[in-house]
Write an enzyme that holds these catalytic residues in place. Structure first.
Site, short mmCIF file in Angstrom:
data_model
loop_
_atom_site.label_atom_id
_atom_site.label_comp_id
_atom_site.label_asym_id
_atom_site.label_seq_id
_atom_site.Cartn_x
_atom_site.Cartn_y
_atom_site.Cartn_z
N SER A 164 3.90 -1.46 4.33
CA SER A 164 3.99 -2.77 4.98
C SER A 164 4.31 -3.86 3.97
O SER A 164 3.63 -4.00 2.95
CB SER A 164 2.66 -3.10 5.69
N SER A 169 -3.12 8.25 13.22
CA SER A 169 -2.56 8.52 14.54
C SER A 169 -3.68 8.87 15.53
O SER A 169 -4.77 9.30 15.15
CB SER A 169 -1.55 9.67 14.48
N GLN A 205 0.84 -1.21 0.00
CA GLN A 205 0.00 0.00 0.00
C GLN A 205 0.87 1.25 0.00
O GLN A 205 1.67 1.46 0.91
CB GLN A 205 -0.91 0.01 1.23
N GLY A 206 0.73 2.09 -1.02
CA GLY A 206 1.50 3.32 -1.13
C GLY A 206 0.65 4.53 -0.78
O GLY A 206 0.25 5.29 -1.68
N SER A 219 1.05 6.51 2.82
CA SER A 219 1.79 7.45 3.67
C SER A 219 3.06 7.96 2.98
O SER A 219 3.70 7.25 2.21
CB SER A 219 2.17 6.79 4.98
N GLU A 259 -10.51 -1.05 6.22
CA GLU A 259 -9.43 -1.35 7.17
C GLU A 259 -9.88 -1.16 8.60
O GLU A 259 -9.47 -1.89 9.49
CB GLU A 259 -8.24 -0.45 6.87
N GLU A 318 -3.87 11.30 17.53
CA GLU A 318 -4.23 12.73 17.47
C GLU A 318 -5.26 13.00 16.39
O GLU A 318 -6.26 13.70 16.60
CB GLU A 318 -2.97 13.57 17.23
#
Length: 392
Positions: free
Chosen positions: A165, A371, A130-131, A133, A248, A373
């Protein structure tokens, strides 16, 4: 943990249990529960196990038969995930394609893409990375800078992705790119399928705290892919990406939750061995950890009930990832505290035991998949209706 999904799927459940009992033996049984979404342990064994599952027609049970699946419904998919996790089978090496890319292509891909890419996923002939981030666009995917320009019948891709990953094993990458250079934020993005084995793609493994290199950074330098390799529509990649992340953050948390339950039970056993239950403060923290995994179970069951009833999952589905990741970290810290000095000693060649590996890998759980946050902002703004956080 036992769940009864009713008589309609009881035969399917029994068939699956019998198959797992017959095939989860030998080397596969020796690697029960090994691996995870960011854990590349025993990769070759897990890949062989996926091929065993494929031979038994257990991959893609909910995918249409014309693409190699069983054509069953959502409830059977949930039963499969639950029974699979209950048997503590090895974590599937092809989960990226099975749980994310495949459903995305089924939902938004062209018929040609479905025929071309779905069968090789189920036969474990092609692996995917998976591209999404980037160094400057992790949880905030709207800041993607990797660009793609149309050149005749091809797209030319330039940029960098990170935290891919199992990227070093990938034959293909699904890449979120910016195809409109004048666009900003969510607009002008396109989801592309890019072959990894070409001169314009360089994949560099990243070593993590657990001593593994399941992550990778990917550099695109005039990499090329066909004009027909757009999933969804050009310029509408944000919609495609959100559909993927929605998958996901859905029922894929069920196996993870069962793993956390096992770790909580192991924590109690460790506390008994160390006599920690005599300490009222430690005992309270252990009970709190036990309660937290039961809350995860209840949350998942509520989400499953809504999905099987054809309803959109409620607010608990939005909070599930945030709660699970933060609480799992607390369980890991407590396990290391109970282990005492032994928890700080590793074996030869940085050999970690199960608790040490789980603790170290849990430190990233509040980052990957969104994240904490960002998750809190989403919950505050979209669930609670609070004012948006000021943005420059």
């Amino acid at each position: 943990m036992e769940l009864d999904f009713g008589p309609a799927v009881r035969d399917f459940r029994d068939e699956l249990r019998d198959w797992l009992a017959d095939h989860l033996v030998g080397e596969f049984a020796e690697h029960r529960g090994v691996g995870g979404p960011t854990d590349g342990t025993a990769w070759e064994v897990r890949l062989a196990w996926d091929r065993e599952l494929s031979a038994g027609n257990w991959l893609g049970v909910g995918w249409p038969k014309e693409y190699g699946g069983r054509g069953l419904g959502l409830i059977e998919e949930i039963v499969f995930e639950y029974e699979y996790a209950r048997a503590n089978a090895p974590y599937r090496a092809t989960t990226n394609a099975l749980d994310l890319l495949g459903p995305m292509i089924l939902k938004m891909g062209s018929e040609d893409q479905k025929k071309r890419f779905l069968p090789p996923i189920l036969t474990v002939e092609e692996l995917w990375g998976q591209g999404f981030s980037e160094p400057g666009a992790g949880s905030d995917l709207a800041s993607v800078r990797t660009r793609a320009e149309r050149d005749g019948d091809e797209w030319v891709v330039n940029g960098q992705k990170v935290w891919t990953s199992f990227g070093m094993y990938a034959d293909w990458l699904y890449v979120l790119t910016r195809t409109d250079p004048d666009s900003r934020r969510h607009k002008g993005l396109t989801m592309l399928l890019v072959p990894a084995d070409q001169p314009g793609v360089e994949i560099r493994p990243i070593r993590n705290l657990a001593g593994q290199d399941e992550f990778a950074e990917v550099f695109f330098t005039d990499a090329r892919t066909g004009a027909d390799m757009v999933v969804g529509e050009a310029g509408q990649g944000w919609r495609t990406a959100m559909a993927t992340l929605g998958i996901e953050r859905g029922t894929t948390l069920l196996p993870q939750q069962l793993t956390f339950e096992r770790e909580a039970e192991s924590l109690i056993d460790l506390a008994r061995e160390r006599g920690a239950l005599d300490d009222p403060m430690l005992r309270r923290r252990i009970v709190d950890a036990w309660i937290s995994v039961r809350i995860m179970r209840t949350t998942n069951l509520r989400t499953i009930a809504e999905l099987t009833a054809g309803r959109t999952p409620g607010a608990q589905a939005t909070t599930a990832k945030l709660y699970a990741s933060t609480r799992h970290q607390q369980v890991g810290h407590l396990a290391m505290e109970l282990a005492g000095p032994a928890g700080q000693i590793v074996g030869e060649d940085y050999g970690l035991d199960t608790r040490q590996r789980s603790f170290l890998l849990s430190l990233a759980e509040t980052i990957y998949g969104g994240s904490s946050e960002i998750q809190r902002n989403i919950i505050g703004e979209q669930v609670l209706g609070l004012p948006r956080e000021p943005r420059p």
